[in-house]
Design an enzyme around this catalytic site. Structure first.
Site, PDB file in Angstrom:
ATOM      1  N   ASP A  65      45.200  40.291  36.033  1.00  7.98           N
ATOM      2  CA  ASP A  65      44.893  40.558  37.201  1.00  7.98           C
ATOM      3  C   ASP A  65      43.857  41.592  37.551  1.00  7.98           C
ATOM      4  O   ASP A  65      43.998  42.721  37.061  1.00  7.98           O
ATOM      5  CB  ASP A  65      46.122  41.134  37.815  1.00  7.98           C
ATOM      6  CG  ASP A  65      45.994  41.575  39.229  1.00  7.98           C
ATOM      7  OD1 ASP A  65      46.225  40.549  40.273  1.00  7.98           O
ATOM      8  OD2 ASP A  65      45.904  42.766  39.665  1.00  7.98           O
ATOM      9  N   TYR A 117      38.515  47.789  40.719  1.00  8.75           N
ATOM     10  CA  TYR A 117      38.972  48.692  39.678  1.00  8.75           C
ATOM     11  C   TYR A 117      37.681  48.596  38.897  1.00  8.75           C
ATOM     12  O   TYR A 117      37.777  49.749  37.785  1.00  8.75           O
ATOM     13  CB  TYR A 117      39.875  47.643  39.106  1.00  8.75           C
ATOM     14  CG  TYR A 117      41.033  47.255  39.643  1.00  8.75           C
ATOM     15  CD1 TYR A 117      41.406  47.862  40.731  1.00  8.75           C
ATOM     16  CD2 TYR A 117      42.030  46.333  39.177  1.00  8.75           C
ATOM     17  CE1 TYR A 117      42.624  47.489  41.551  1.00  8.75           C
ATOM     18  CE2 TYR A 117      43.204  45.876  39.781  1.00  8.75           C
ATOM     19  CZ  TYR A 117      43.336  46.367  40.759  1.00  8.75           C
ATOM     20  OH  TYR A 117      44.628  46.148  41.606  1.00  8.75           O
ATOM     21  N   LYS A 175      40.434  40.126  43.145  1.00 10.59           N
ATOM     22  CA  LYS A 175      40.458  40.469  44.801  1.00 10.59           C
ATOM     23  C   LYS A 175      39.259  40.978  45.344  1.00 10.59           C
ATOM     24  O   LYS A 175      38.554  41.740  44.780  1.00 10.59           O
ATOM     25  CB  LYS A 175      41.479  41.424  44.941  1.00 10.59           C
ATOM     26  CG  LYS A 175      42.714  41.298  43.818  1.00 10.59           C
ATOM     27  CD  LYS A 175      43.721  42.528  43.833  1.00 10.59           C
ATOM     28  CE  LYS A 175      44.708  42.329  43.057  1.00 10.59           C
ATOM     29  NZ  LYS A 175      44.440  43.212  41.839  1.00 10.59           N
ATOM     30  N   HIS A 214      42.370  41.578  49.222  1.00 10.55           N
ATOM     31  CA  HIS A 214      43.084  42.633  48.693  1.00 10.55           C
ATOM     32  C   HIS A 214      44.043  43.501  49.550  1.00 10.55           C
ATOM     33  O   HIS A 214      44.979  43.958  49.442  1.00 10.55           O
ATOM     34  CB  HIS A 214      42.081  43.596  47.974  1.00 10.55           C
ATOM     35  CG  HIS A 214      42.482  44.476  46.852  1.00 10.55           C
ATOM     36  ND1 HIS A 214      41.679  44.995  45.853  1.00 10.55           N
ATOM     37  CD2 HIS A 214      43.742  45.112  46.640  1.00 10.55           C
ATOM     38  CE1 HIS A 214      42.400  45.792  45.017  1.00 10.55           C
ATOM     39  NE2 HIS A 214      43.641  45.882  45.488  1.00 10.55           N
TER      40      HIS A 214
END
Ligand SMILES: NC(=O)c1ccc[n+]([C@@H]2O[C@H](COP(=O)([O-])OP(=O)(O)OC[C@H]3O[C@@H](n4cnc5c(N)ncnc54)[C@H](OP(=O)(O)O)[C@@H]3O)[C@@H](O)[C@H]2O)c1
Length: 305
Positions: A46, A51, A76, A109
């Site tokens: 994931d 990130y 995402k 997201h």
């Protein structure tokens, strides 16, 4: 170790335990963690643009000894790429960072948009912009048509938004990735998604390291009864409810532990669901009141679908 898979509403299979990667590079060991995880049996990873670690994950993916078609890679789209014309570039950027030709699953997201200039998660109300969710979704559907993405889904979507959105979708979301753990069981949302054929994926399945789930006395008692850890109880409880889990860890012993869940009795599953404590780790409306509708849908209406 082979992880079982769940069937998605488009016929694809998604491993029911995946590796979370949020804040997973803080100690600079993410590439090693990903390689170790794949060696241990993880096949579902994931990721997310925000990130800021997809290049590191991409490096590891090049070195794993598993064919690409056995991996299930999720990423995402960040909220600053919701304008439909920005979606194709956002997908290309994700693919470039991960060094892959297609994503197995692309998620929206969050159900709100930010101005394109806002490229960090540290934003204010002035950075919000009005892009209807369906405009972004249609651009994501086009990514499936083009083969860059095998399936599409949503994240942080409440029931009211889904009720408005689903009748308008040409391609139905395969999953809704939301925060679920014993202190945020989401009984109603999970039931609704599953009735609609949408698999729920639990983020922060262990409480995200911030919520007391791992120290809860009742969870600890059940862990003792099964000679396992509270983490394994939380993951086992989610899996028993048909929910996919994506725990994050940088430690081999925990990566291993999180793959080895136990079978809880139906009474244990019911009683964990009745734990009174309620706490959510992630809620942007704590800082931005304009987003109150996200997790407090009885109090405020989602503005744009
Ligand atoms: N869609 C979204 O908006 C959204 C939001 C949040 C998260 N996510 C995704 O969901 C993933 C999981 O959520 P999360 O990382 O926030 O939280 P989490 O997986 O619930 O918890 C991670 C924390 O638990 C620790 N941990 C892991 N395994 C453990 C074990 N067996 N025993 C005890 N502690 C353990 C980890 O520490 P160590 O690493 O030190 O082991 C880390 O501090 C994220 O990584 C991300 O991929 C998505």
């Amino acid at each position: 170790m082979t992880v079982k898979s769940v069937k998605l509403n488009n016929g694809m299979s998604m491993p029911e335990i995946g590796l979370g990667t949020w804040k997973a590079n803080e100690t600079g060991v993410l590439a090693e963690t990903v390689k170790k995880a794949v060696e241990l049996g993880y096949r579902h990873i994931d990721c997310a643009k925000i990130y800021n670690n997809q290049c590191e994950i991409g490096k590891a993916l090049k070195e794993v000894d598993v064919p690409r078609d056995e991996l299930f890679i999720v990423s995402k789209i960040f909220q600053n790429k919701h304008r439909p014309e920005l979606v194709p570039g956002a997908v290309d950027e994700i693919l470039g960072e991960l060094g892959i030709e297609h994503l197995d699953l692309l998620l929206m997201h969050w159900p709100y948009a930010l101005v394109p200039e806002q490229d960090t998660a540290d934003f204010a109300a002035k950075d919000l912009e009005n892009v209807p969710i369906m405009d972004t979704w249609k651009a994501m559907e086009a990514m499936v048509d083009q083969g860059k993405v095998r399936s599409i889904g949503v994240s942080n979507f409440n029931k009211k938004i889904l009720e408005k959105m689903l009748p308008q979708c040409r391609i139905k979301p395969v999953t809704n990735q939301v925060e679920v753990h014993p202190y945020n069981p989401e009984h109603e949302l999970v039931k609704y998604c599953q009735q609609q054929g949408i698999v729920v994926t639990a983020y922060c399945p262990l409480g995200g390291g911030a919520i007391n789930v791992m120290n809860d006395d009742f969870i600890k008692r059940i862990a003792d009864a099964h000679s396992c850890t509270p983490a394994q109880v939380s993951l086992s409880w989610l899996l028993a409810r048909g929910i996919v889990v994506i725990p994050k860890s940088n430690h081999e012993v925990r990566l291993k532990q999180n793959l080895h869940t136990v079978t809880l009795t139906s009474d244990e599953v019911r009683m964990i669901g009745q734990i009174k404590a309620r706490e959510r780790k992630v809620d942007p409306s704590r800082d931005i009141k304009e987003l109150k509708w996200i997790f407090h849908e009885d109090e405020a209406e989602c503005p744009l679908i």
